[in-house]
Design an enzyme around this catalytic site. Sequence first.
Site, mmCIF file in Angstrom:
data_model
loop_
_atom_site.group_PDB
_atom_site.id
_atom_site.type_symbol
_atom_site.label_atom_id
_atom_site.label_comp_id
_atom_site.label_asym_id
_atom_site.label_seq_id
_atom_site.Cartn_x
_atom_site.Cartn_y
_atom_site.Cartn_z
ATOM 1 N N GLY A 1 -8.793 1.697 4.145
ATOM 2 C CA GLY A 1 -7.910 1.790 5.351
ATOM 3 C C GLY A 1 -7.070 0.315 5.386
ATOM 4 O O GLY A 1 -6.173 0.402 6.110
ATOM 5 N N GLN A 2 -7.693 -0.454 4.621
ATOM 6 C CA GLN A 2 -7.021 -1.802 4.820
ATOM 7 C C GLN A 2 -5.603 -2.145 4.073
ATOM 8 O O GLN A 2 -5.056 -3.081 4.192
ATOM 9 C CB GLN A 2 -7.935 -2.940 4.130
ATOM 10 N N GLY A 3 -5.241 -0.896 3.156
ATOM 11 C CA GLY A 3 -3.812 -0.936 2.584
ATOM 12 C C GLY A 3 -3.991 -1.823 1.310
ATOM 13 O O GLY A 3 -2.979 -1.996 0.571
ATOM 14 N N SER A 4 -4.866 -1.627 0.487
ATOM 15 C CA SER A 4 -5.116 -2.305 -0.613
ATOM 16 C C SER A 4 -4.304 -1.720 -1.786
ATOM 17 O O SER A 4 -3.809 -2.423 -2.813
ATOM 18 C CB SER A 4 -6.621 -2.615 -1.478
ATOM 19 N N SER B 1 -12.924 -9.941 2.735
ATOM 20 C CA SER B 1 -11.350 -10.359 2.479
ATOM 21 C C SER B 1 -11.125 -10.964 1.290
ATOM 22 O O SER B 1 -10.061 -11.585 0.862
ATOM 23 C CB SER B 1 -11.067 -11.148 3.723
ATOM 24 N N ALA C 1 -0.633 -15.499 -1.242
ATOM 25 C CA ALA C 1 -1.348 -14.457 -0.203
ATOM 26 C C ALA C 1 -2.865 -14.747 -0.098
ATOM 27 O O ALA C 1 -3.357 -15.498 -1.214
ATOM 28 C CB ALA C 1 -0.959 -13.211 -0.394
ATOM 29 N N GLY D 1 -6.727 -13.125 1.849
ATOM 30 C CA GLY D 1 -7.298 -12.263 2.614
ATOM 31 C C GLY D 1 -7.142 -12.055 4.006
ATOM 32 O O GLY D 1 -6.750 -13.320 4.731
ATOM 33 N N GLY E 1 -8.543 -8.938 6.194
ATOM 34 C CA GLY E 1 -9.315 -8.204 6.839
ATOM 35 C C GLY E 1 -10.243 -8.367 7.962
ATOM 36 O O GLY E 1 -10.432 -7.616 8.949
ATOM 37 N N GLU E 2 -10.679 -9.739 8.125
ATOM 38 C CA GLU E 2 -11.832 -10.081 8.895
ATOM 39 C C GLU E 2 -11.271 -11.087 9.871
ATOM 40 O O GLU E 2 -11.846 -11.335 10.971
ATOM 41 C CB GLU E 2 -12.996 -10.776 8.150
#
Lengths: 755, 153
Positions: free
Chosen positions: A491-494, A532, A711, A713, A715-716
């Site tokens: 769901g994070q779009g990786s 992340s 870039a 991470g 996610g967190e």
Amino acid sequence: MKRATQPTETSQIGRSVPRLESWLKVTGRAEYVHNLRLPGMLYGKIFRSTVAHGRLKRIDTSAARAMPGVHSVVTGAEVKTVVPDPYYGPAFHDQPVLALDKVRYVGEPVAVVLASDPHVAEEAVHLISAEYEELPAVYDEVEAVSSKAIVHDALKPAGTFPDLKHLKGVKNTNVALDFRLRRGDAAKAMARAERVFEHRFRTQQVMHTPLEPMVSVAESTEDSLTIHTASQSPSFVRIEIARLLGWPENRVRVRVPFVGGGFGAKLYIKLEALVAVLTLLVHRPVKVSLSMEEQFFTITKHASTFRIKSGVARDGRLVARECEVWWNGGAYADIGPRVTQKSGFTAPGPYDVQDVAIDSYAMYTNLPPAGALRGFGIPQLVWAYESHTDMIARELGIDPVEFRRKNLLREGRPQATGTVVRDAAIGKVLERASELIDWGKPFDRGSGAVRRGRGIAIGFKACIANTTSLAAVQVNADGSGTVYVSTVDMGQGSDTAMAQIAAEVLRLPAEAITVVHSDTDVTPFDMATLGSRSLFHTGNAVRLAAEDARAQLEALRKELGLPADCPVADIFKKKYGMRAGSVTGVGNFIPPYTPPDADGQTDNATPFWMVGASAVEVEVDTETGRVRVTRLVNVADVGTPINPRVVETQLSGASIMQLGFTLFEKMLFDGEGQLRNASLAEYKIPGLLDVPGELVNQAVTSEQRTGPFGAKGVGETGTFGVSPAIANAVHDAVGVRITELPLSAEAVFRALHAK
Amino acid sequence: MRRAVQFTLNGERVEAQVAPHETLVEVLRDEFGLYGARESCGQGLCGCCTLLVNGTAVSGCLYLATLADGARVETVEAGATLDAVQEAFIERAAFQCGFCTPGFVLMTRQLLAENPDPTEDEIRHYLSGNLCRCAAYPEIIEAVKLAARKLRK
């Protein structure tokens, strides 16, 4: 949908590409293990322990076995016929596939019923009975240090991590890691300080509750095993299952399609060892799908206690900090010892303090196991150090933002480990968050029963090291590209981000790239999708792989004497005389790292730093204690966003999740260690009505120079500051300080009345 | 104990042999290979199993399949092309893991059929029975507003 394969000059970095799998998700066609059914498949339902700590005397499965429709009942004894030493875990080999001699928490799996009809299996579970010789149990992480109740008879470190080796075979302890950091002399500096402040904070046990409950399916032949699993760590699953069985890795195949939410719940071994053993016992495919209730008995987030003490000089500078943190790991260590160390070393917060002492303890208790949950321990730490920081500032009569500004860890300064901070926009993030919440400007503080206040908090995180990611990028005969990675899109779009990185190198639109989902027979090794780390690690590997593919194509073009602007398809056509062939580039990324010494000191503690701040405005109803967050601002350093839209939604989603952990989520246990609220009826998670009316998410302009196209991470990061920002705002509104999460109406009401 | 149940599924007349305890989500999954409605919480609280029965949203994990006899059942799989709601969910990035998305799409369709121009407050209340652990809520609100605009055109 048409997928272009024509080259483009448009940069794919910083482009808000809609998720590549959008169509699949809005039409209900996305593949999840939840959907998987195989011919001849049996369903397993789990019989669980009803006592928190006890020796298993007897299991009576006869009535269950006799029930029509039941295929078989499996207990720990049967497991041992397939795996003689059936204990698994990333840090300790402490968790049995099914309970053997002992049970260590209420809800621990003891036996499994298999049937073609899951309803039959479930009914038969109720016909099983077990007898236990009950043992004293311990539930509190601080009590566990000195308790006579010992959860594990002897410690069994996995051998993976050097800092756990000294615990091998140790008896009469519940300490699964005692991480220690010393920088300077905190005691001496504390003695010299003008003022000393000491506080104690606690966080509660909560659960990830991914809406796709944990699920695994396994099928086998006489010498191979395929596990289809909703897992964030397929490469680890393969290695660990191969180790348990004593098989070569290439005989164990682990496939992961889309995952319906993970947040750290679906890491390492959850149901995979169980389904593997079951299919090898019964020679039929086996599926185990947990109910929402059962998820609460599988993995959780650490409850914690944090004692923090700071010395402040006359000029308001922090000169010493002591941190003592106890992590309630539950009955099995899972990744808790890494949480204890990897987050533990950031316990003093993003502040420039010369003299620091940290002790961080991973504790075994008789509760459901705890692991990683969106932040890997960081939200627990930020909760404490940012509440503490605010308390000091207010006590000293210094504006809380000004106090932080004065003490922030600036670029080029050493952190508690001695690692010099680079590419961490700590100051920028704090300033932007305070601007966006209009810090220092007057606002309506309310009157009568409803009072308003503002709060701010900032946290930072090191990314877990030492970890590696590999990737392959294939350029096909028509010029389109395929990415092979074992990163899991939960769901994070990786998928979309990896496609954008590959596309940028290959000068294609991201839509011309497909991403092959994790399949250990096909996709190369990746440590795991956690902490992340994927955008940075796998992203760098994808970039290297795409560059390798591009270099191969370039060499081929030169060899064939084709012009520089020659389309890729023409290179292949010239080489093979028709549309045929492909080139595959590979990328192997492992960032430099220096393990800490005995004092926790290292010149390279982390590949990158994540920085996040939240600022809030709250309304407190003084008659009911209810806290309502009306404005929530989240600001982060994410380096250069690859996909700005996805970045924004990650910050937003993480902050709303943390809002639940802040205001109402809490696993409630009775005196016997029995969980009382293991369902969404009794354990409330945030819904639409809980989302603040004003919610702003921003990434500051920044660059992670070692990251793929700048870039890192994200996610967190949105979780870091939320809890203390709210507690600080509650204090600002009504003058009460809550030091234990959650900030429920009851807790606030009681505090108001105690005032 | 199974009995025949006939109903219209996404516009097609179908029949299934169902046991009294079987839910509509199970029957759609096991008999018709439809996976868009998903059991998650198992208590009718999260909305992942949302289905339309005679045009009204129900929790498919609690709705007994025998009750669908003679009814019109619609799932997210209905329709060959994306509708305005699905397009809006994509354009506003209103999902992450996607597990709850079919439920949100169906509830949004029902909301907009009843109320073509809902306020933000109405959207929040109407969809409050659908949970999204990824918390794509702000984007979902935006997607519903966009879908409403698309449908009014």
